[in-house]
Design an enzyme around this catalytic site. Structure first.
Site, PDB file in Angstrom:
ATOM      1  N   HIS A 179      -8.209   1.339  -4.417  1.00 12.07           N
ATOM      2  CA  HIS A 179      -9.230   1.121  -3.393  1.00 12.07           C
ATOM      3  C   HIS A 179      -9.890   2.463  -3.110  1.00 12.07           C
ATOM      4  O   HIS A 179      -9.282   3.348  -2.511  1.00 12.07           O
ATOM      5  CB  HIS A 179      -8.561   0.540  -2.138  1.00 12.07           C
ATOM      6  CG  HIS A 179      -9.476   0.368  -0.982  1.00 12.07           C
ATOM      7  ND1 HIS A 179      -9.009   0.167   0.300  1.00 12.07           N
ATOM      8  CD2 HIS A 179     -10.835   0.367  -0.889  1.00 12.07           C
ATOM      9  CE1 HIS A 179     -10.032   0.047   1.132  1.00 12.07           C
ATOM     10  NE2 HIS A 179     -11.140   0.171   0.434  1.00 12.07           N
ATOM     11  N   ASP A 207      -7.209  -6.095   4.020  1.00  9.89           N
ATOM     12  CA  ASP A 207      -6.497  -4.813   4.063  1.00  9.89           C
ATOM     13  C   ASP A 207      -6.650  -4.225   5.457  1.00  9.89           C
ATOM     14  O   ASP A 207      -7.767  -3.961   5.906  1.00  9.89           O
ATOM     15  CB  ASP A 207      -7.084  -3.870   3.011  1.00  9.89           C
ATOM     16  CG  ASP A 207      -6.414  -2.497   2.995  1.00  9.89           C
ATOM     17  OD1 ASP A 207      -5.427  -2.306   3.714  1.00  9.89           O
ATOM     18  OD2 ASP A 207      -6.904  -1.628   2.244  1.00  9.89           O
ATOM     19  N   MET A 231     -12.211  -5.387   4.856  1.00 10.51           N
ATOM     20  CA  MET A 231     -11.379  -4.500   5.655  1.00 10.51           C
ATOM     21  C   MET A 231     -11.154  -5.119   7.026  1.00 10.51           C
ATOM     22  O   MET A 231     -12.104  -5.515   7.700  1.00 10.51           O
ATOM     23  CB  MET A 231     -12.045  -3.131   5.795  1.00 10.51           C
ATOM     24  CG  MET A 231     -12.128  -2.324   4.502  1.00 10.51           C
ATOM     25  SD  MET A 231     -10.504  -1.941   3.808  1.00 10.51           S
ATOM     26  CE  MET A 231      -9.777  -0.950   5.126  1.00 10.51           C
ATOM     27  N   SER A 249       0.838  -1.199   0.000  1.00 11.09           N
ATOM     28  CA  SER A 249       0.000   0.000   0.000  1.00 11.09           C
ATOM     29  C   SER A 249       0.871   1.247   0.000  1.00 11.09           C
ATOM     30  O   SER A 249       1.645   1.474   0.941  1.00 11.09           O
ATOM     31  CB  SER A 249      -0.897   0.012   1.232  1.00 11.09           C
ATOM     32  OG  SER A 249      -1.544   1.264   1.338  1.00 11.09           O
ATOM     33  N   MET A 295      -8.912   8.411  -0.847  1.00 12.43           N
ATOM     34  CA  MET A 295      -9.817   8.843   0.217  1.00 12.43           C
ATOM     35  C   MET A 295     -10.257  10.276  -0.053  1.00 12.43           C
ATOM     36  O   MET A 295      -9.450  11.113  -0.464  1.00 12.43           O
ATOM     37  CB  MET A 295      -9.121   8.759   1.574  1.00 12.43           C
ATOM     38  CG  MET A 295      -8.507   7.401   1.880  1.00 12.43           C
ATOM     39  SD  MET A 295      -7.793   7.386   3.536  1.00 12.43           S
ATOM     40  CE  MET A 295      -6.800   5.889   3.452  1.00 12.43           C
ATOM     41  N   ASP A 343      -4.670   3.770  -2.158  1.00 14.53           N
ATOM     42  CA  ASP A 343      -5.815   4.154  -1.341  1.00 14.53           C
ATOM     43  C   ASP A 343      -6.283   5.553  -1.711  1.00 14.53           C
ATOM     44  O   ASP A 343      -5.546   6.529  -1.533  1.00 14.53           O
ATOM     45  CB  ASP A 343      -5.442   4.118   0.145  1.00 14.53           C
ATOM     46  CG  ASP A 343      -5.334   2.696   0.673  1.00 14.53           C
ATOM     47  OD1 ASP A 343      -6.297   1.934   0.494  1.00 14.53           O
ATOM     48  OD2 ASP A 343      -4.292   2.351   1.248  1.00 14.53           O
ATOM     49  N   HIS A 370      -1.156  -1.187  -4.252  1.00 10.05           N
ATOM     50  CA  HIS A 370      -2.452  -0.822  -3.684  1.00 10.05           C
ATOM     51  C   HIS A 370      -2.483   0.692  -3.491  1.00 10.05           C
ATOM     52  O   HIS A 370      -1.643   1.257  -2.776  1.00 10.05           O
ATOM     53  CB  HIS A 370      -2.665  -1.549  -2.359  1.00 10.05           C
ATOM     54  CG  HIS A 370      -4.046  -1.431  -1.810  1.00 10.05           C
ATOM     55  ND1 HIS A 370      -5.091  -2.225  -2.237  1.00 10.05           N
ATOM     56  CD2 HIS A 370      -4.558  -0.609  -0.869  1.00 10.05           C
ATOM     57  CE1 HIS A 370      -6.194  -1.899  -1.572  1.00 10.05           C
ATOM     58  NE2 HIS A 370      -5.894  -0.918  -0.732  1.00 10.05           N
ATOM     59  N   MET A 393     -12.124   4.725  -1.236  1.00  8.63           N
ATOM     60  CA  MET A 393     -12.856   5.007  -0.001  1.00  8.63           C
ATOM     61  C   MET A 393     -13.476   6.386  -0.168  1.00  8.63           C
ATOM     62  O   MET A 393     -13.057   7.378   0.440  1.00  8.63           O
ATOM     63  CB  MET A 393     -11.912   4.932   1.195  1.00  8.63           C
ATOM     64  CG  MET A 393     -11.474   3.507   1.499  1.00  8.63           C
ATOM     65  SD  MET A 393     -10.117   3.410   2.682  1.00  8.63           S
ATOM     66  CE  MET A 393      -8.728   3.473   1.549  1.00  8.63           C
TER      67      MET A 393
END
Length: 228
Positions: free
Chosen positions: A64, A173, A135, A8, A35, A33, A31, A66
């Site tokens: 991913h 994750d 998660m 990540s 957000m 993230d 990965h 979010m």
């Protein structure tokens, strides 16, 4: 069934992302993230960074999301260069339609569940997905401690995948490390997102290899991998 390790970049140096990607050569995916400070209380990056990262590395990107309104935004991450796009079912208005759109654009479609979201409500959706992400911490911040209470859900999800004869991947994750990865693999996970366990190591590429070896051994010893 071989384990996959997806480092990540949330735990990487954002000023040196191209170098940080090179530091984990041999990883299965990177990965990423995303957000938005709405769905989770943190703000990271968006499509321009994904586009730049996709040009800077040959490692496929696992984004991913979010974020709120993934129905609107997720397809843009495929266009930006993501090979796999994960949306949260808690935020999606039409998860089946969204999964199909992600696949139609040429990426793997993945759906994420927060720790308290039950898998059973979404059993019928599983054939629409290439991967399911459970998660193992509350989404929003890296470096959190692994939540053992998610292990039964990982087991139940693996049983549902087997029940329907699916080839989908099961990703975890949050708090994945040398101390927790074997429990996740034994429970049924085969794709592992590791942040600080990789980027906090003196040799990130070696950390990827060591985690994969641990997970492979645990999968080989597990009952689920042998069809029991």
């Amino acid at each position: 069934m071989a384990a996959q390790i997806n480092p990540s970049i949330l735990s990487a140096d954002f000023a040196r992302l191209a170098d940080e990607a090179k530091a984990v050569e041999g990883a299965d995916y990177l990965h990423v993230d995303v957000m938005d400070n709405h769905f989770v209380p943190n703000l990271t990056l968006g499509t321009p960074v994904v586009e730049s990262l996709a040009r800077a590395t040959d490692i496929p990107l696992d984004c991913h999301l979010m974020i709120e309104d993934p129905d609107r935004w997720a397809p843009q991450y495929v266009e930006a260069g993501a090979s796999s796009v994960t949306f949260h079912v808690e935020a999606a208005r039409a998860p089946i339609r969204l999964a199909r759109e992600i696949r139609a654009k040429g990426a793997r479609a993945s759906m994420a569940l927060k720790p308290a979201t039950p898998i059973e409500s979404y059993e019928d959706i599983l054939p629409e997905l290439d991967m399911l992400l459970i998660m193992t911490v509350e989404p929003g911040f890296g470096g959190q401690a692994f939540l053992d209470i998610t292990l039964p859900k990982i087991r139940r999800t693996r049983e549902l995948i087997a029940k329907h004869g699916l080839q989908m991947w099961l990703q975890v994750d949050g708090g994945v490390s040398a101390e927790t990865i074997e429990r996740c693999a034994e429970a049924g996970a085969d794709v592992f997102v590791a942040g600080s366990a990789v980027y906090g190591a003196a040799d990130p590429a070696e950390a990827v290899r060591a985690l994969r070896a641990q997970a492979d051994r645990a999968i080989a010893d597990s009952t689920w991998a042998h069809g029991h």
